[in-house]
Scaffold this motif. Structure first.
Motif, PDB file in Angstrom:
ATOM      1  N   LEU A 163       0.925  -1.360  -0.318  1.00  0.00           N
ATOM      2  CA  LEU A 163      -0.677   0.319  -0.160  1.00  0.00           C
ATOM      3  C   LEU A 163       1.060   1.541   0.012  1.00  0.00           C
ATOM      4  N   ARG A 164       0.456   1.926  -0.920  1.00  0.00           N
ATOM      5  CA  ARG A 164       2.183   3.053  -1.476  1.00  0.00           C
ATOM      6  C   ARG A 164       0.966   4.181  -1.166  1.00  0.00           C
ATOM      7  N   LEU A 165       1.162   5.477  -0.742  1.00  0.00           N
ATOM      8  CA  LEU A 165       0.597   6.751  -0.930  1.00  0.00           C
ATOM      9  C   LEU A 165       0.999   7.366  -2.958  1.00  0.00           C
ATOM     10  N   THR A 166       0.535   7.918  -2.893  1.00  0.00           N
ATOM     11  CA  THR A 166       0.705   8.704  -4.168  1.00  0.00           C
ATOM     12  C   THR A 166       1.395  10.529  -3.575  1.00  0.00           C
ATOM     13  N   PRO A 167       1.665  11.279  -4.055  1.00  0.00           N
ATOM     14  CA  PRO A 167       1.503  12.466  -3.491  1.00  0.00           C
ATOM     15  C   PRO A 167       0.382  12.941  -3.291  1.00  0.00           C
ATOM     16  N   ALA A 168      -0.664  13.397  -3.765  1.00  0.00           N
ATOM     17  CA  ALA A 168      -2.055  13.573  -3.678  1.00  0.00           C
ATOM     18  C   ALA A 168      -2.251  12.848  -2.472  1.00  0.00           C
ATOM     19  N   GLY A 169      -1.881  11.546  -1.596  1.00  0.00           N
ATOM     20  CA  GLY A 169      -1.868  10.781  -0.828  1.00  0.00           C
ATOM     21  C   GLY A 169      -1.205  11.379   0.540  1.00  0.00           C
ATOM     22  N   TRP A 170       0.043  11.747  -0.053  1.00  0.00           N
ATOM     23  CA  TRP A 170       0.489  12.048   1.828  1.00  0.00           C
ATOM     24  C   TRP A 170       0.218  13.000   1.929  1.00  0.00           C
ATOM     25  N   LEU A 171      -0.466  13.976   1.202  1.00  0.00           N
ATOM     26  CA  LEU A 171      -1.759  15.370   1.124  1.00  0.00           C
ATOM     27  C   LEU A 171      -2.359  14.992   2.763  1.00  0.00           C
ATOM     28  N   ARG A 172      -2.504  13.763   2.492  1.00  0.00           N
ATOM     29  CA  ARG A 172      -4.385  12.814   3.184  1.00  0.00           C
ATOM     30  C   ARG A 172      -3.290  12.106   4.904  1.00  0.00           C
TER      31      ARG A 172
END
Length: 385
Positions: free
Chosen positions: A358-367
């Motif tokens: 499960l790896r976050l994208t930069p947009a995911g890192w904002l959350r």
């Protein structure tokens, strides 16, 4: 201390010629730092950690990070004495250790950089923040854009191959700043590692007071996200991998010391406000320099607090730390039917990548905080089921 084996050591140097308007770190602004007094206090700090150990007992470490504050104010003599003190209790292989020191552009000369390189420092981190004079003035920085560029050249002339630069984004709307220009300037200068931090208005800083008084208006979430995502896209296209929420690096240039914080390894912190993580225990030192100095002089404990995380806290922290890096989280065994549907919705929104982990994208890192909390809840749901 005998049974503890920190892989890395952080040393906090709390002196600055001037405190920046946004700074919430443990900093004492002074013209000439009291280096001798600082080293005496640091020696007490070290002795307290190694209380009860044989005089010749030393711990092998893989990374050493001297941060601040402004470590470049130590000069060559101060750094020499600091290294000699650390070598009384730690040992490292000069050929393999990652030895990072922070410096401000206005206090780093070619002579100092060359001397530090000779002493074994092999990675420098420069507090550039911006390549625009108006921005640097507003932030309260002492260096100019030209000095920032020159400092990078000084590092290379001194033989440093590993150099990090810090940049700040998310400035108030009234500050005329071209973020795109700063990113492109960093790329043009051949940057191999860059840390991008969003500006925050901490309560006990001048910036925090200005915001409370209505004199400064911080940017909204949309602008913050726009600049963050622009940095990720621009730097990635330039060949730097976005390998952690705030960090970008060419292959092989990642900060080994910072990985200790993210992968749950043991590390020891020395100096005012320094934090340690040892055998599952988090410990932190007295925050202010003046109190740290006085406490050390009276030989009282320099530890201001400590905590053991319970099972749920450790689980949430592990999830949060895994998700903040490009390595991601091994979520096998955690994802039930309901969670699987949720992951698919995150993928559709562009917040996670399609990957075995499960790896976050930069947009995911904002959350990050929101998503990490939700992931932690999956295990709770599985336990109920």
């Amino acid at each position: 201390m005998t049974g503890l084996q920190p892989q890395g050591v952080y040393v906090h140097v709390p002196f600055c010629a001037k405190r920046c308007h946004y700074c919430d770190f443990s900093v004492a602004h002074t013209g000439q730092p009291p280096i001798d007094t600082y080293l005496k206090a640091l020696k007490v700090d070290l002795l307290q950690w190694f209380d009860g150990c044989d005089e010749g007992f030393r711990v092998p470490i893989n990374t050493l990070f001297v941060g601040g504050g402004t470590p470049s104010l130590l000069g060559v003599e101060g750094m020499t004495s600091l290294i000699e003190l650390l070598q009384t209790r730690f040992e490292w292989d000069p050929a393999t250790v990652e030895f990072t020191a922070e410096a401000n552009p206005n206090s780093l000369s070619l002579e100092l950089a060359t001397d530090w390189r000779r002493l074994g420092v092999n990675r420098l981190s420069l507090g550039v923040q911006s390549f625009q004079d108006e921005v640097l003035t507003w932030l309260g920085r002492l260096h100019s854009a030209e000095e920032a560029v020159n400092a990078i050249g000084v590092c290379r002339d001194a033989g440093f191959e590993r150099i990090n630069i810090d940049l700040i984004f998310g400035l108030p709307t009234n500050v005329r700043r071209n973020w795109t220009e700063d990113l492109n300037r960093a790329i043009d200068l051949g940057t191999t590692h860059l840390s991008a931090y969003g500006l925050t208005a901490e309560p006990r800083t001048p910036l925090g007071r200005w915001v409370d008084l209505g004199r400064v208006r911080m940017p909204g979430d949309d602008r913050y996200a726009e600049e963050y995502l622009e940095a990720s896209e621009t730097l990635t296209l330039a060949g730097l991998q976005h390998y952690e929420v705030s960090n970008f690096a060419q292959e092989g240039e990642e900060s080994r010391h910072n990985w200790l914080y993210w992968d749950g390894s043991d590390y020891l912190g020395l100096g005012p406000s320094a934090h340690s993580y040892l055998a599952g225990e988090r410990v932190w030192n007295v925050f202010r320099w003046d109190r740290y100095r006085e406490t050390a002089a009276s030989d009282e404990s320099l530890r201001e607090g400590q905590e053991f995380l319970d099972r749920d806290q450790r689980r949430l922290e592990r999830i949060w730390l895994d998700l903040r890096t490009i390595r991601g989280l091994d979520a096998r065994g955690m994802i039930g039917a309901e969670a699987h549907a949720q992951v698919e919705s995150w993928r559709a929104a562009g917040w996670v990548e399609k990957n075995e982990r499960l790896r976050l994208t930069p947009a995911g890192w904002l959350r990050l905080d929101e998503l990490a909390t939700e992931v932690a809840g999956w295990q709770d749901q599985l336990a109920v089921d």
